[in-house]
Write an enzyme that holds these catalytic residues in place. Structure first.
Site, PDB file in Angstrom:
ATOM      1  N   CYS A 124       0.965  -1.208   0.177  1.00 27.98           N
ATOM      2  CA  CYS A 124       0.018  -0.015   0.004  1.00 27.98           C
ATOM      3  C   CYS A 124       0.807   1.137   0.128  1.00 27.98           C
ATOM      4  O   CYS A 124       1.639   1.452   0.874  1.00 27.98           O
ATOM      5  CB  CYS A 124      -0.868  -0.048   1.144  1.00 27.98           C
ATOM      6  SG  CYS A 124      -2.011   1.579   1.363  1.00 27.98           S
ATOM      7  N   CYS A 131      -2.688  15.020   3.435  1.00 30.38           N
ATOM      8  CA  CYS A 131      -3.916  15.158   2.394  1.00 30.38           C
ATOM      9  C   CYS A 131      -4.681  16.172   2.765  1.00 30.38           C
ATOM     10  O   CYS A 131      -4.698  16.858   3.952  1.00 30.38           O
ATOM     11  CB  CYS A 131      -4.541  14.028   2.577  1.00 30.38           C
ATOM     12  SG  CYS A 131      -5.974  13.489   1.482  1.00 30.38           S
ATOM     13  N   GLY A 178      -2.593  10.370   1.259  1.00 35.58           N
ATOM     14  CA  GLY A 178      -2.811  11.261  -0.041  1.00 35.58           C
ATOM     15  C   GLY A 178      -4.003  10.828  -0.799  1.00 35.58           C
ATOM     16  O   GLY A 178      -4.364   9.898  -0.759  1.00 35.58           O
ATOM     17  N   GLU A 179      -4.421  11.711  -1.666  1.00 36.28           N
ATOM     18  CA  GLU A 179      -5.536  11.082  -2.700  1.00 36.28           C
ATOM     19  C   GLU A 179      -4.920  11.072  -3.894  1.00 36.28           C
ATOM     20  O   GLU A 179      -4.452  11.893  -4.441  1.00 36.28           O
ATOM     21  CB  GLU A 179      -6.633  12.380  -2.615  1.00 36.28           C
ATOM     22  CG  GLU A 179      -7.528  12.480  -4.079  1.00 36.28           C
ATOM     23  CD  GLU A 179      -8.338  11.161  -3.942  1.00 36.28           C
ATOM     24  OE1 GLU A 179      -9.046  10.873  -3.019  1.00 36.28           O
ATOM     25  OE2 GLU A 179      -8.175  10.706  -5.395  1.00 36.28           O
ATOM     26  N   SER A 210      -7.329   3.929  -5.638  1.00 33.87           N
ATOM     27  CA  SER A 210      -8.343   4.502  -4.677  1.00 33.87           C
ATOM     28  C   SER A 210      -8.430   6.171  -4.664  1.00 33.87           C
ATOM     29  O   SER A 210      -7.848   6.665  -5.129  1.00 33.87           O
ATOM     30  CB  SER A 210      -8.179   4.060  -3.284  1.00 33.87           C
ATOM     31  OG  SER A 210      -7.265   5.075  -2.619  1.00 33.87           O
ATOM     32  N   SER A 233     -14.012   5.694  -2.130  1.00 30.76           N
ATOM     33  CA  SER A 233     -14.503   5.474  -0.752  1.00 30.76           C
ATOM     34  C   SER A 233     -15.908   6.446  -0.788  1.00 30.76           C
ATOM     35  O   SER A 233     -15.827   7.667  -0.802  1.00 30.76           O
ATOM     36  CB  SER A 233     -13.514   6.234   0.250  1.00 30.76           C
ATOM     37  OG  SER A 233     -13.994   6.286   1.487  1.00 30.76           O
ATOM     38  N   THR A 235     -18.450   5.531   1.795  1.00 26.56           N
ATOM     39  CA  THR A 235     -18.896   5.975   3.246  1.00 26.56           C
ATOM     40  C   THR A 235     -20.169   6.224   3.715  1.00 26.56           C
ATOM     41  O   THR A 235     -20.788   5.628   4.483  1.00 26.56           O
ATOM     42  CB  THR A 235     -17.897   7.074   3.806  1.00 26.56           C
ATOM     43  OG1 THR A 235     -16.588   6.889   3.241  1.00 26.56           O
ATOM     44  CG2 THR A 235     -17.866   7.170   5.302  1.00 26.56           C
ATOM     45  N   ASP A 307     -13.458  -1.920   9.080  1.00 25.42           N
ATOM     46  CA  ASP A 307     -13.442  -1.309  10.182  1.00 25.42           C
ATOM     47  C   ASP A 307     -12.738   0.035  10.319  1.00 25.42           C
ATOM     48  O   ASP A 307     -11.646   0.026   9.777  1.00 25.42           O
ATOM     49  CB  ASP A 307     -13.052  -2.385  11.308  1.00 25.42           C
ATOM     50  CG  ASP A 307     -13.816  -3.482  11.843  1.00 25.42           C
ATOM     51  OD1 ASP A 307     -15.090  -3.209  11.228  1.00 25.42           O
ATOM     52  OD2 ASP A 307     -13.441  -4.409  12.515  1.00 25.42           O
TER      53      ASP A 307
HETATM   54  S1  SF4 Z   1      -9.392   8.908   3.692  1.00 17.89           S
HETATM   55 FE1  SF4 Z   1      -7.645   9.299   2.053  1.00 17.89          FE
HETATM   56  S2  SF4 Z   1      -8.814  11.021   0.974  1.00 17.89           S
HETATM   57 FE2  SF4 Z   1      -9.532  11.119   3.068  1.00 17.89          FE
HETATM   58  S3  SF4 Z   1      -8.154  12.294   4.260  1.00 17.89           S
HETATM   59 FE3  SF4 Z   1      -7.431  10.406   4.445  1.00 17.89          FE
HETATM   60  S4  SF4 Z   1      -5.985   9.978   2.739  1.00 17.89           S
HETATM   61 FE4  SF4 Z   1      -7.036  11.713   2.341  1.00 17.89          FE
END
Ligand code: SF4
Length: 360
Positions: A124, A131, A178-179, A210, A233, A235, A307
């Protein structure tokens, strides 16, 4: 003296080209004026990416003069490995790296060792330092955004972890810090280096990108038509609730996101995975399942239940009974595969949502 003269027509590069930062086709294009062929470029990529070195001249059909020219024009960068922890509980390993400016970021080695004869790892990787998206349940989001990682800083995470591992790395997931879709040029180039046969030769189908739902990035991924897997994601299927949890909802609202995913599926034919961090009492009700079913009707998705790992204690994963009830509701409303993902490495803060560039 061999290797000292500059071939006619070759414009010296302003800074050395960084190997691990370019695909073999790009290396060929940039170094062709030195006399580098496409085959040389592939050999250069193999040597740099797999061995952290240059090819040996005689064994690879490089003249001494060509190799000297390549060495002068290029450099092989390497991340600093600051720390490494292996979970005694489940074998997950977390690596803390620093790039050239000492910005810190992490990668996680996920062991898939249960199948005899097919023991392997998935890594990963991080794509940014910190981020900007500030998801409320994520430690990386609380760091804020520092900078994008370059391609070589992404690629070298896997190279160094592979060198530290007893079994091969067969998959990469862009789910670290990060994104990824906000650093898409670097991410796509890194994915290509992971996949190319003269790179790390990881199947494109075993590379997962992702996103928290960056719509232009999803559309660009669709137009690139690669075989990478996409995880979004989601959610919550309730935009108001999602906005509270994931501020990205404001700029990339759920209806437009789902429209982009429908187009993505129409273009690529791929089933999209929706990640659903389980937040007890927030997105695990029968109503949440009903809303999700309504939102995704007709869209082939898989739902990954993970989770939540919130060290602040504001969010907690569901109890066994709560999870069973949610799964029953999902089964009643949604005819899609639902997978419970193991969230490993919690004891070393390596699990989803826990990466904060610190070994604690
Ligand atoms: S879940 Fe991913 S997109 Fe959201 S703040 Fe965390 S690293 Fe950034």
């Amino acid at each position: 003296m061999p290797g000292k003269t500059t071939p006619p027509g070759f414009q010296p590069l302003e800074t050395p080209l960084l190997l691990k930062n370019l695909t073999s086709a790009e290396l060929h294009q940039k170094l062709a004026p030195l006399g580098l062929t496409a085959r040389h470029a592939r050999q250069l990529q193999v040597a740099a990416v797999r061995h952290g070195d240059y090819p040996r001249a005689a064994a690879n059909g490089f003249s001494a003069r060509l190799l000297a020219g390549v060495r002068r024009a290029t450099a092989i960068p390497r991340l600093k490995l600051l720390d490494r922890r292996v979970s005694p509980r489940d074998g997950f390993a977390k690596y803390l790296f620093a790039g050239t400016d000492d910005a810190r970021f992490e990668a996680v080695r996920i062991p898939l060792l249960h199948k005899a004869g097919d023991q392997k790892y998935v890594v990963c990787v991080s794509s940014q330092v910190g981020c900007a998206l500030g998801c409320d349940f994520c430690a990386t989001g609380r760091l804020g955004f520092q900078r994008d990682l370059t391609t070589w800083e992404i690629v070298d995470q896997v190279i160094q972890i592979q060198a530290d591992s007893a079994h091969p790395v067969r998959g990469v997931v862009f789910m670290g810090m990060g994104e990824p879709l906000l650093n898409l040029n670097a991410v796509l180039r890194a994915a290509q280096i992971f996949a190319e046969p003269c790179g790390l030769a990881i199947s494109a189908k075993a590379i997962t990108i992702s996103t928290a739902g960056i719509i232009p990035g999803i559309r660009r991924l669709a137009s690139e038509c690669r075989s990478y897997k996409l995880i979004v994601s989601l959610t919550s299927a309730d935009p108001r609730r999602r906005r509270e949890l994931m501020p990205v909802e404001q700029a990339h609202p759920t209806p437009a996101l789902i429209a982009a995913l429908r187009d993505y599926h129409a273009t690529t034919g791929q089933r999209i995975t929706l990640a659903w961090p389980l937040l007890a009492g927030i997105n695990t009700s029968a109503e949440a399942a009903r809303q999700l079913a309504g939102l995704t009707r007709g869209l082939p998705v898989q739902l990954d239940l993970i989770d939540v790992n919130d060290p602040t204690g504001r969010y907690r994963p569901p109890t066994r009974a709560e999870l069973d009830a949610f799964r029953d509701a999902l089964r009643a409303h949604l005819a899609v595969p639902v997978v419970r993902r193991y969230s490993g490495g919690q004891d070393i803060h390596a699990a989803c949502g826990m990466l904060a560039a610190a070994m604690s």
